[in-house]
Design a protein around this motif. Structure first.
Motif, PDB file in Angstrom:
ATOM      1  N   GLY A  76       0.786  -1.204   0.050  1.00  0.00           N
ATOM      2  CA  GLY A  76       0.029   0.029   0.120  1.00  0.00           C
ATOM      3  C   GLY A  76       0.823   1.191  -0.040  1.00  0.00           C
ATOM      4  O   GLY A  76       1.937   1.176  -0.190  1.00  0.00           O
ATOM      5  N   ALA A  77       0.253   2.382   0.002  1.00  0.00           N
ATOM      6  CA  ALA A  77       0.869   3.699   0.127  1.00  0.00           C
ATOM      7  C   ALA A  77       0.624   4.377   1.364  1.00  0.00           C
ATOM      8  O   ALA A  77      -0.585   4.301   1.766  1.00  0.00           O
ATOM      9  CB  ALA A  77       0.445   4.637  -1.035  1.00  0.00           C
ATOM     10  N   PHE A  78       1.782   4.771   2.154  1.00  0.00           N
ATOM     11  CA  PHE A  78       1.468   5.746   3.338  1.00  0.00           C
ATOM     12  C   PHE A  78       2.322   6.902   3.288  1.00  0.00           C
ATOM     13  O   PHE A  78       3.117   6.991   2.646  1.00  0.00           O
ATOM     14  CB  PHE A  78       2.078   4.612   4.540  1.00  0.00           C
ATOM     15  N   SER A  79       1.851   7.870   4.148  1.00  0.00           N
ATOM     16  CA  SER A  79       2.309   9.130   3.877  1.00  0.00           C
ATOM     17  C   SER A  79       2.317   9.680   5.263  1.00  0.00           C
ATOM     18  O   SER A  79       1.548   9.482   6.213  1.00  0.00           O
ATOM     19  CB  SER A  79       1.996   9.913   3.035  1.00  0.00           C
ATOM     20  N   VAL A 100       4.633   0.492  -0.576  1.00  0.00           N
ATOM     21  CA  VAL A 100       4.928  -0.908  -0.449  1.00  0.00           C
ATOM     22  C   VAL A 100       4.310  -1.674  -1.339  1.00  0.00           C
ATOM     23  O   VAL A 100       3.161  -1.658  -1.633  1.00  0.00           O
ATOM     24  CB  VAL A 100       4.834  -1.315   0.986  1.00  0.00           C
ATOM     25  N   ALA A 101       5.112  -2.626  -2.132  1.00  0.00           N
ATOM     26  CA  ALA A 101       4.536  -3.508  -3.153  1.00  0.00           C
ATOM     27  C   ALA A 101       5.177  -4.895  -2.824  1.00  0.00           C
ATOM     28  O   ALA A 101       6.332  -4.907  -2.266  1.00  0.00           O
ATOM     29  CB  ALA A 101       4.762  -2.984  -4.450  1.00  0.00           C
ATOM     30  N   PRO A 102       4.639  -6.177  -3.114  1.00  0.00           N
ATOM     31  CA  PRO A 102       5.446  -7.297  -3.434  1.00  0.00           C
ATOM     32  C   PRO A 102       6.758  -7.209  -4.102  1.00  0.00           C
ATOM     33  O   PRO A 102       6.432  -6.651  -5.225  1.00  0.00           O
ATOM     34  CB  PRO A 102       4.302  -8.345  -3.769  1.00  0.00           C
ATOM     35  N   LEU A 135       8.006 -11.092   0.968  1.00  0.00           N
ATOM     36  CA  LEU A 135       9.074 -10.308   0.558  1.00  0.00           C
ATOM     37  C   LEU A 135       8.506  -9.047   0.092  1.00  0.00           C
ATOM     38  O   LEU A 135       7.960  -8.923  -0.883  1.00  0.00           O
ATOM     39  CB  LEU A 135      10.178 -10.646  -0.180  1.00  0.00           C
ATOM     40  N   LEU A 136       8.631  -7.906   0.729  1.00  0.00           N
ATOM     41  CA  LEU A 136       7.921  -6.663   0.066  1.00  0.00           C
ATOM     42  C   LEU A 136       9.061  -5.616  -0.155  1.00  0.00           C
ATOM     43  O   LEU A 136      10.193  -5.511   0.236  1.00  0.00           O
ATOM     44  CB  LEU A 136       7.024  -5.903   1.376  1.00  0.00           C
ATOM     45  N   ARG A 140      14.164  -0.318  -0.015  1.00  0.00           N
ATOM     46  CA  ARG A 140      14.584  -1.298   0.924  1.00  0.00           C
ATOM     47  C   ARG A 140      13.616  -2.480   0.386  1.00  0.00           C
ATOM     48  O   ARG A 140      12.496  -2.557  -0.136  1.00  0.00           O
ATOM     49  CB  ARG A 140      13.957  -0.981   2.293  1.00  0.00           C
ATOM     50  N   LEU A 141      14.087  -3.592   0.771  1.00  0.00           N
ATOM     51  CA  LEU A 141      13.444  -5.123   0.883  1.00  0.00           C
ATOM     52  C   LEU A 141      12.898  -5.241   2.288  1.00  0.00           C
ATOM     53  O   LEU A 141      13.874  -5.271   3.169  1.00  0.00           O
ATOM     54  CB  LEU A 141      14.346  -6.089   0.199  1.00  0.00           C
ATOM     55  N   LEU A 142      11.766  -5.639   2.328  1.00  0.00           N
ATOM     56  CA  LEU A 142      11.181  -5.731   3.913  1.00  0.00           C
ATOM     57  C   LEU A 142      10.485  -7.224   4.052  1.00  0.00           C
ATOM     58  O   LEU A 142      10.022  -7.451   2.775  1.00  0.00           O
ATOM     59  CB  LEU A 142      10.692  -4.674   4.354  1.00  0.00           C
ATOM     60  N   VAL A 143      10.447  -7.972   5.114  1.00  0.00           N
ATOM     61  CA  VAL A 143       9.409  -8.756   5.282  1.00  0.00           C
ATOM     62  C   VAL A 143       8.303  -8.366   5.788  1.00  0.00           C
ATOM     63  O   VAL A 143       8.259  -7.732   7.262  1.00  0.00           O
ATOM     64  CB  VAL A 143      10.021  -9.874   6.052  1.00  0.00           C
TER      65      VAL A 143
END
Length: 137
Positions: free
Chosen positions: A80-83, A95-97, A111-112, A130-133
């Motif tokens: 999603g999108a956050f601000s 944030v996207a897969p 993995l996002l 960044r790559l995030l889980v």
């Protein structure tokens, strides 16, 4: 008794040439001084501007780290999108897969890929990838 020092007779023109600087020497000295005086203030202004830009980039980097750490700590990282705004800097994260995550998610985790933009000024933005889980849904 004090000995007398006798100076040889010199013509008056010869004595005058030893007494001071020529006009050419004075002009050269003034030209060198003018060149130095014109360069030094520009260097100081340039250095001061560079320090200001460095400070702004550092503050934006700290905001980016704070936002990412806060999102990771909360455990709610999902696509999603956050601000928001932190310490006067607007930020937005999308944030996207991740494209490399072809395998099905295990335990609801995927993995996002997160792209965070922090506004430094009206025309400059710091972008952090960044790559995030996180959660898949």
């Amino acid at each position: 008794m004090i000995p007398l020092v006798v100076q040889p007779n010199r013509p008056e023109d010869e004595r005058r040439s030893d007494a001071g600087f020529t006009l050419l020497e004075v002009l050269v000295a003034v030209a060198i001084l003018a060149a130095v005086v014109s360069v030094v203030p520009r260097s100081l202004v340039s250095a001061r501007t560079s320090i200001g830009h460095s400070r702004a980039w550092l503050e934006a980097r700290l905001v980016a780290e704070e936002v990412l750490a806060g999102e990771l700590r909360s455990g709610r990282m999902r696509p999603g999108a956050f601000s928001g705004v932190v310490r006067g800097h607007r930020w937005r994260v999308v944030v996207a897969p991740a494209a490399v995550a072809d395998a099905p998610p295990s335990n609801g985790r995927v993995l996002l890929e997160a792209r965070l933009n922090v506004e430094i000024s009206a025309s400059r933005v710091l972008a952090v990838d960044r790559l995030l889980v996180g959660g898949g849904q």
